[in-house]
Write a protein that holds these residues in place. Structure first.
Motif, PDB file in Angstrom:
ATOM      1  N   UNK A  42      22.447   8.549 -37.849  1.00  0.00           N
ATOM      2  CA  UNK A  42      23.331   7.821 -38.762  1.00  0.00           C
ATOM      3  C   UNK A  42      22.724   7.679 -40.166  1.00  0.00           C
ATOM      4  N   UNK A  43      23.597   7.751 -41.153  1.00  0.00           N
ATOM      5  CA  UNK A  43      23.185   7.534 -42.540  1.00  0.00           C
ATOM      6  C   UNK A  43      24.385   7.044 -43.340  1.00  0.00           C
ATOM      7  N   UNK A  44      24.111   6.449 -44.489  1.00  0.00           N
ATOM      8  CA  UNK A  44      25.170   5.951 -45.366  1.00  0.00           C
ATOM      9  C   UNK A  44      25.051   6.634 -46.723  1.00  0.00           C
ATOM     10  N   UNK A  45      26.186   6.774 -47.402  1.00  0.00           N
ATOM     11  CA  UNK A  45      26.215   7.386 -48.721  1.00  0.00           C
ATOM     12  C   UNK A  45      27.074   6.561 -49.667  1.00  0.00           C
ATOM     13  N   UNK A  46      26.748   6.635 -50.951  1.00  0.00           N
ATOM     14  CA  UNK A  46      27.536   5.972 -51.984  1.00  0.00           C
ATOM     15  C   UNK A  46      27.821   6.949 -53.115  1.00  0.00           C
ATOM     16  N   UNK A  47      29.004   6.851 -53.722  1.00  0.00           N
ATOM     17  CA  UNK A  47      29.370   7.835 -54.743  1.00  0.00           C
ATOM     18  C   UNK A  47      29.505   7.223 -56.142  1.00  0.00           C
ATOM     19  N   UNK A  48      29.966   8.045 -57.065  1.00  0.00           N
ATOM     20  CA  UNK A  48      30.049   7.662 -58.471  1.00  0.00           C
ATOM     21  C   UNK A  48      31.121   6.608 -58.761  1.00  0.00           C
TER      22      UNK A  48
END
Length: 411
Positions: free
Chosen positions: A187-193
């Motif tokens: 599992x991992x999390x991502x954030x965008x612009x």
């Protein structure tokens, strides 16, 4: 602001224009300063005593065990890996969680894997992953998978040993993926612009959840060992925490007057520190993310990155290229760890805590031996009633004048 450092190509017509601009900056910096980072220098100069209190001041200086510790370490031969010089702009760096490996992500969309050592650094592998500039690179918790994100909106998961691609998430976000945080082996999390956060599982093609938490970029994300809450620093000056188990927003902070750029955990993960583009540091109690409990003046320039060194000490850096160390409990500036000629983009700490690495706009990655911090941490804690700031550069620093450190602080 950190956003403009790391995404200087966003508003350009094409990526090649950005590369040319960066190369011109590097050439200009090299003409201004040709000194090497590893040059050994003296500890900060002592001021001449005045007629009435000079002897007393000198005695006090000699009695300060913290200063003695720094001077003693300064006289030792510092062991650290040599500088890695790249032909292309380095966007992010990441140390392996268990081995002497460091990953470098660049503006061309490639990731280079180096084995580092005191004598030399060896290029182990080059991953040609993205069509556009990388944004983030991270190892998973076991160090078997290397994640990378890019302006092309994709997320790549590569096998560290073989270099083969394990998983590709194309068009993972509607906007370029700005940052990534690994939670476990899958599992991992991502954030965008544009303020969207997603939770992913390597075993599933689609995200577990997607939350829109703001309108600006997600600058940094952090969680603690229990992984109940994910805290996100936003370009809109808001700290947002997400309940990972409930897949919903837990709380949002007050609006700050500058971008929140980086995050760090201290005091057995009970304290959260947030850096800002105006050089201020905000301290929060864990789970109390609505309002900070304390505020510190870090420096005049933007703080783009930080790395906790001990339970009490943090190293920050940013626009002015200096790596500054501060003891947070009690709050006390310690000195300069090292410096670059151009703004520093990212910091990370090695698996054994012996080195920190920094990458800057001059296309290099430098290593700093910070093993002496453990002793200094203890000494500062024992002398927390002393109000006088230290005027010494730390052993790993190449700043020639101690006043260079204090010139960057807000009065």
């Amino acid at each position: 602001m950190t956003k403009q450092f790391r995404d200087f190509d966003k508003d350009s017509s094409d990526d090649s224009d950005s590369d040319d601009s960066m190369e011109e900056d590097v050439e200009q910096s090299e003409s201004e300063d040709s000194s090497e980072s590893d040059v050994d220098v003296d500890v900060g100069e002592e001021e001449a005593p005045n007629a009435t209190g000079g002897d007393e001041a000198n005695n006090d200086e000699e009695d300060d065990d913290v200063v003695k510790a720094i001077k003693a370490e300064k006289n030792k031969c510092r062991d650290h890996p040599p500088t890695i010089v790249s032909e292309d702009f380095i966007v992010d760096i990441s140390f392996h969680p268990a081995r002497n490996l460091i990953a470098l992500a660049n503006i061309l969309g490639d990731v280079m894997l180096y084995e580092y050592g005191n004598e030399e650094n060896k290029l182990v592998n080059t991953f040609e992953l993205h069509l556009k500039p990388c944004r983030d690179v991270e190892f998973d918790t076991e160090g078997t998978t290397l994640y990378s994100t890019s302006k092309d909106k994709s997320i790549m998961a590569s096998d560290v040993e073989t270099g083969k691609l394990k998983r590709c998430f194309e068009d993972a976000h509607n906007e370029p993926v700005y940052c990534l945080k690994s939670l476990d082996n899958n599992k991992f999390v991502t954030g965008d612009d544009e303020g969207t956060v997603k939770l992913w599982d390597m075993r599933k093609p689609d995200p577990i959840f997607s939350l829109k938490i703001g309108e600006e970029c997600i600058s940094d994300m952090i969680t603690n060992e229990s992984q109940k809450y994910l805290v996100c620093a936003g370009g809109d000056g808001v700290l947002t925490s997400i309940d990972l188990k409930g897949s919903k927003i837990y709380t949002t902070s007050e609006d700050y007057d500058s971008e929140l750029t980086c995050l760090g955990l201290f005091r057995s993960e009970t304290k959260l520190l947030a850096g800002s583009s105006k050089g201020r540091l905000y301290l929060f109690n864990w789970k109390q993310f609505g309002l900070h409990s304390d505020e510190y003046v870090g420096q005049k320039h933007s703080i783009s990155c930080m790395v906790p060194i001990t339970e009490n000490i943090v190293v920050t850096s940013g626009e002015d290229g200096l790596l500054r160390a501060a003891h947070m409990f009690p709050q006390r500036q310690l000195g300069v760890v090292g410096q670059h000629r151009l703004p520093v983009e990212r910091l990370d700490i090695s698996h054994d805590g012996q080195y920190i690495a920094s990458c800057s706009h001059d296309n290099d990655v430098k290593f700093w031996n910070i093993s002496y911090f453990e002793k200094i941490d203890t000494l500062v804690s024992e002398k927390q009633n002393k109000k006088r700031d230290m005027s010494n550069n730390l052993p790993s620093s190449n700043v020639r004048n101690a006043s260079d450190f204090f010139s960057g602080l807000v009065e």
